[in-house]
Write a protein that holds these residues in place. Sequence first.
Motif, PDB file in Angstrom:
ATOM      1  N   SER A 164      17.658  20.591   5.467  1.00 61.02           N
ATOM      2  CA  SER A 164      17.301  20.584   3.918  1.00 61.02           C
ATOM      3  C   SER A 164      18.301  19.735   3.002  1.00 61.02           C
ATOM      4  N   ILE A 165      19.651  20.072   3.313  1.00 63.67           N
ATOM      5  CA  ILE A 165      20.632  19.583   2.501  1.00 63.67           C
ATOM      6  C   ILE A 165      20.740  18.029   2.684  1.00 63.67           C
ATOM      7  N   LYS A 166      20.351  17.588   3.816  1.00 66.38           N
ATOM      8  CA  LYS A 166      20.310  16.143   3.866  1.00 66.38           C
ATOM      9  C   LYS A 166      18.890  15.562   3.686  1.00 66.38           C
ATOM     10  N   TYR A 167      17.904  16.401   3.279  1.00 70.77           N
ATOM     11  CA  TYR A 167      16.807  15.808   3.423  1.00 70.77           C
ATOM     12  C   TYR A 167      16.464  14.785   2.279  1.00 70.77           C
ATOM     13  N   ILE A 168      16.530  13.585   2.318  1.00 66.77           N
ATOM     14  CA  ILE A 168      16.256  12.566   1.412  1.00 66.77           C
ATOM     15  C   ILE A 168      15.220  11.626   2.113  1.00 66.77           C
ATOM     16  N   PRO A 169      14.118  11.665   1.976  1.00 64.73           N
ATOM     17  CA  PRO A 169      13.259  10.940   2.899  1.00 64.73           C
ATOM     18  C   PRO A 169      13.208   9.714   2.529  1.00 64.73           C
ATOM     19  N   ARG A 170      12.927   8.717   3.556  1.00 66.53           N
ATOM     20  CA  ARG A 170      13.009   7.245   3.122  1.00 66.53           C
ATOM     21  C   ARG A 170      11.669   6.488   3.781  1.00 66.53           C
ATOM     22  N   PRO A 171      11.109   5.773   2.899  1.00 64.62           N
ATOM     23  CA  PRO A 171       9.840   5.074   3.379  1.00 64.62           C
ATOM     24  C   PRO A 171      10.026   4.115   4.554  1.00 64.62           C
ATOM     25  N   GLN A 172       9.120   4.405   5.644  1.00 61.02           N
ATOM     26  CA  GLN A 172       9.081   3.589   7.056  1.00 61.02           C
ATOM     27  C   GLN A 172       8.371   2.254   7.076  1.00 61.02           C
ATOM     28  N   LEU A 173       7.400   2.282   6.129  1.00 64.02           N
ATOM     29  CA  LEU A 173       6.285   1.243   6.063  1.00 64.02           C
ATOM     30  C   LEU A 173       6.216   0.395   5.064  1.00 64.02           C
ATOM     31  N   LYS A 174       7.161   0.025   4.341  1.00 63.59           N
ATOM     32  CA  LYS A 174       7.296  -0.796   3.170  1.00 63.59           C
ATOM     33  C   LYS A 174       6.954  -2.361   3.517  1.00 63.59           C
ATOM     34  N   GLY A 175       6.047  -2.820   2.532  1.00 62.27           N
ATOM     35  CA  GLY A 175       5.536  -4.048   2.833  1.00 62.27           C
ATOM     36  C   GLY A 175       4.118  -4.184   3.308  1.00 62.27           C
ATOM     37  N   LYS A 176       3.644  -2.904   3.783  1.00 63.84           N
ATOM     38  CA  LYS A 176       2.356  -2.765   4.075  1.00 63.84           C
ATOM     39  C   LYS A 176       1.467  -2.615   2.836  1.00 63.84           C
ATOM     40  N   HIS A 177       0.272  -2.884   2.815  1.00 67.17           N
ATOM     41  CA  HIS A 177      -0.894  -2.494   1.756  1.00 67.17           C
ATOM     42  C   HIS A 177      -1.993  -1.579   2.224  1.00 67.17           C
ATOM     43  N   ALA A 178      -2.480  -0.589   1.451  1.00 64.80           N
ATOM     44  CA  ALA A 178      -3.669  -0.283   1.762  1.00 64.80           C
ATOM     45  C   ALA A 178      -4.884  -0.307   0.755  1.00 64.80           C
ATOM     46  N   ILE A 179      -6.152  -0.085   1.226  1.00 68.91           N
ATOM     47  CA  ILE A 179      -7.195   0.090   0.368  1.00 68.91           C
ATOM     48  C   ILE A 179      -7.781   1.348   0.723  1.00 68.91           C
ATOM     49  N   LEU A 180      -8.112   2.074  -0.470  1.00 71.37           N
ATOM     50  CA  LEU A 180      -8.989   3.482   0.037  1.00 71.37           C
ATOM     51  C   LEU A 180     -10.484   3.388  -0.434  1.00 71.37           C
ATOM     52  N   ILE A 181     -11.200   4.014   0.314  1.00 72.14           N
ATOM     53  CA  ILE A 181     -12.589   4.234   0.037  1.00 72.14           C
ATOM     54  C   ILE A 181     -12.832   5.627   0.181  1.00 72.14           C
ATOM     55  N   VAL A 182     -13.338   6.275  -0.819  1.00 74.64           N
ATOM     56  CA  VAL A 182     -13.515   7.691  -0.832  1.00 74.64           C
ATOM     57  C   VAL A 182     -14.788   8.074  -1.353  1.00 74.64           C
ATOM     58  N   SER A 183     -15.532   8.869  -0.721  1.00 73.28           N
ATOM     59  CA  SER A 183     -17.087   9.062  -1.079  1.00 73.28           C
ATOM     60  C   SER A 183     -17.351  10.607  -1.276  1.00 73.28           C
ATOM     61  N   GLY A 184     -17.894  11.178  -2.130  1.00 72.87           N
ATOM     62  CA  GLY A 184     -18.117  12.741  -2.368  1.00 72.87           C
ATOM     63  C   GLY A 184     -19.432  12.822  -3.118  1.00 72.87           C
ATOM     64  N   GLY A 185     -19.901  13.900  -2.964  1.00 79.82           N
ATOM     65  CA  GLY A 185     -21.149  14.286  -3.474  1.00 79.82           C
ATOM     66  C   GLY A 185     -21.114  14.653  -5.009  1.00 79.82           C
ATOM     67  N   SER A 186     -20.032  14.968  -5.413  1.00 74.09           N
ATOM     68  CA  SER A 186     -20.211  15.238  -6.958  1.00 74.09           C
ATOM     69  C   SER A 186     -20.356  14.328  -7.880  1.00 74.09           C
ATOM     70  N   PRO A 187     -21.200  14.327  -8.854  1.00 75.55           N
ATOM     71  CA  PRO A 187     -21.481  13.267  -9.767  1.00 75.55           C
ATOM     72  C   PRO A 187     -20.584  13.145 -10.707  1.00 75.55           C
ATOM     73  N   TYR A 188     -20.419  11.756 -11.550  1.00 73.91           N
ATOM     74  CA  TYR A 188     -19.323  11.507 -12.482  1.00 73.91           C
ATOM     75  C   TYR A 188     -19.588  12.412 -13.610  1.00 73.91           C
ATOM     76  N   PRO A 189     -18.882  12.955 -14.517  1.00 74.11           N
ATOM     77  CA  PRO A 189     -17.507  12.904 -14.378  1.00 74.11           C
ATOM     78  C   PRO A 189     -16.918  14.081 -13.377  1.00 74.11           C
ATOM     79  N   PHE A 190     -17.585  14.852 -12.888  1.00 71.51           N
ATOM     80  CA  PHE A 190     -17.161  16.075 -12.093  1.00 71.51           C
ATOM     81  C   PHE A 190     -16.258  15.604 -10.986  1.00 71.51           C
ATOM     82  N   SER A 191     -16.656  14.206 -10.320  1.00 75.77           N
ATOM     83  CA  SER A 191     -15.890  13.670  -9.256  1.00 75.77           C
ATOM     84  C   SER A 191     -14.593  13.507  -9.611  1.00 75.77           C
TER      85      SER A 191
END
Length: 192
Positions: free
Chosen positions: A111-138
């Motif tokens: 815990s004292i040394k816990y400094i997380p460092r990203p390992q996948l810099k340079g990569k990109h993502a697209i997210l597609i999320v679908s849910g049943g709740s109608p807008y604006p409740f979504s």
Amino acid sequence: MNILTINASPRRKGVTSTLLREFVEGVNSHHVIKSVEIHRLNIKHCIGCLKCRPDKECILPRDDAHTLADEIRGSDLIVIGSPVYWGNIPGTLKLFFDRNVTLFEYCEAKSIKYIPRPQLKGKHAILIVSGGSPYPFSFMSSQSRGTIRSLKTILKAGGIKIKKIINVADSYNFEKRREGYISKIHQIAESL
């Protein structure tokens, strides 16, 4: 560009699966695309041993969690499609992420040394999320906002830049807005 699509939905004809298929169809042929349906993979549960820390692979016998991690390392763009499960990602997708913390970030087990460092810099993502709740409740945190937050937390920890988020609300009535969403997905795919 190497593109990896990860489908977290077990429903082959559901909204998430449909939009991921449309994305793949819309991508120019000079890109290399690999598609994975996470529910079809054999992934054992994390046992919390922390032996992967700070930067090793999981010590469990090689399974699809290791294989998918290799695919992510070799990808430039990761497209994740996820339904909303209690304002979160499906357990099958979470299971993969739990087994691959060190894929995304360097993390010391002390815990004292816990400094997380990203390992996948340079990569990109697209997210597609679908849910049943109608807008604006979504946009409630117990609905798609929670799912998006979970994915953002994990991807940003890895240094992955999220390029686009498609949030499909009221998926029960998807057919009424199908063409609009497919058009948006095709525009994103063609812009790569």
